[in-house]
Scaffold this active site. Structure first.
Site, mmCIF file in Angstrom:
data_model
loop_
_atom_site.group_PDB
_atom_site.id
_atom_site.type_symbol
_atom_site.label_atom_id
_atom_site.label_comp_id
_atom_site.label_asym_id
_atom_site.label_seq_id
_atom_site.Cartn_x
_atom_site.Cartn_y
_atom_site.Cartn_z
ATOM 1 N N GLU A 55 -3.765 5.812 -8.815
ATOM 2 C CA GLU A 55 -5.020 5.432 -7.642
ATOM 3 C C GLU A 55 -4.870 5.526 -6.483
ATOM 4 O O GLU A 55 -3.247 4.611 -5.786
ATOM 5 C CB GLU A 55 -6.279 4.212 -8.471
ATOM 6 C CG GLU A 55 -6.839 4.697 -7.183
ATOM 7 C CD GLU A 55 -7.470 2.773 -7.949
ATOM 8 O OE1 GLU A 55 -7.747 2.848 -9.194
ATOM 9 O OE2 GLU A 55 -8.602 2.359 -7.046
ATOM 10 N N GLU A 81 -10.475 0.719 2.049
ATOM 11 C CA GLU A 81 -10.860 0.276 1.125
ATOM 12 C C GLU A 81 -11.451 -1.530 1.975
ATOM 13 O O GLU A 81 -10.064 -2.234 2.090
ATOM 14 C CB GLU A 81 -10.338 -0.025 -0.295
ATOM 15 C CG GLU A 81 -11.002 -0.882 -1.339
ATOM 16 C CD GLU A 81 -9.994 -0.987 -2.749
ATOM 17 O OE1 GLU A 81 -10.886 -0.980 -3.688
ATOM 18 O OE2 GLU A 81 -9.389 -0.564 -2.493
#
Length: 323
Positions: free
Chosen positions: A135, A140
């Site tokens: 990932e 974020e």
């Protein structure tokens, strides 16, 4: 003999130059009316335990959570900011690309990102059979964060502790043991599923990012490294504007992860692009009381204050993918 030696050296230098100056070709450019045709809408329970109800495309369209009306206007992706939430949580959107990649240059031109207490937006990539195929979290953050964090999550055997901090301008995210440099989701001495994360620089997230009109994020992923750049709206390189990107001319990235013996490139395969906005959950909810004091519990705040999420939306000018 000297002439032959010179030719060998010259050939070696030219070979290194070619490797170091990879020429990218545009594979996809998603924007405007056709943007959502490249994605599937996820409607399952949130894997990060957020207080969120992910809806399908028809619901998102009819309720105004998404909009892609015109090719000369940004794509809008938001959440319900009019109603008290119930059930699984506040209505929102999570989309996953219908295509997958094993390397590339991914350039997101973003005018606005979700902001505010209780929010947890992300622009990221993920492979099947998580975490075995990896990932890559590009954008974020949570709540009122003001700098972005780019993070890798993997199975065991991907460690960035030997990476020189001189190779990037950001800084390693913190961990109970010091710095979060082990990408393994179960790494000892780090928070659960922390991965190896690098925080960016000023104006790269949330309110400060939105106040400057956004900017461009560029992630380059090769067999040798993963690196990420951020350019504010006023500082976007001309080669990106011309759609002839040359990452080697952009200076030092804010995040850099070397791949090789410390972290085999095989940890990252068949990555799909994901864009989502969840609320509370493992991260935003876990630090809510510290970052948003006096607002009670995260779930209750998100449930009962719809007006707080009027600025919790993405405005995407384009997503260009080069190979």
């Amino acid at each position: 003999m000297a002439r032959c030696a010179f030719l060998v050296v010259l050939a070696t230098v030219l070979a290194l130059y070619v490797v170091g100056c990879h020429s990218y070709n545009l594979q996809a450019n998603w924007y405007g009316t056709g943007f959502f045709d490249n994605f599937s809408f996820f409607t399952g329970d949130d894997p990060t335990h957020g207080y969120v109800n992910y809806v399908d495309r028809n619901t998102a369209q009819s309720k105004g959570y998404i909009s892609a009306c015109c090719n000369d206007k940004p794509v809008y992706i938001g959440a319900d900011h009019n109603n008290v939430a119930g059930g699984r949580g506040r209505d929102s959107v999570r989309i996953t690309s219908n295509y997958q990649w094993n390397h590339g240059l991914f350039i997101l031109d973003l005018a606005h990102m979700p902001e505010g207490c209780g929010t947890w937006p992300a622009f990221w990539m993920v492979g099947p059979n998580w975490p075995n195929m990896g990932e890559i979290d590009i954008i974020e953050g949570v709540n009122n964060n003001q700098v972005d964090q780019t993070t890798l999550h993997t199975s065991q055997g991907c460690d960035m502790s030997s990476e020189s901090t001189n190779s990037f301008t950001g800084r390693w995210a913190s961990a109970p043991s010091g710095s979060s440099t082990n990408c393994w989701v179960n790494a000892p001495g780090q928070y659960t599923n922390a991965g190896c994360g690098i925080t960016g620089n000023g104006n790269s997230y949330g309110v400060p990012f939105n106040n400057i009109g956004g900017g461009v994020y560029a992630l380059e992923w090769t067999g040798s490294f993963i690196r990420s750049f951020f350019f504010p709206r006023s500082g976007i390189p001309q080669d990106i504007k011309d759609m002839r990107p040359n990452p080697n001319g952009w200076g030092k990235p804010y995040a850099y992860f070397q791949l090789g013996g410390n972290c085999p490139a095989s940890h990252f395969q068949q990555q799909q692009v994901v864009i989502n906005l969840t609320f509370c959950g493992d991260w935003a909810g876990g630090v809510f009381s510290q970052q948003c004091p006096g607002k009670g519990s995260c779930n209750a705040y998100v449930q009962n204050n719809p007006g707080a999420f009027g600025d919790a939306y993405w405005l995407i000018n384009s997503l260009a993918i080069y190979q």
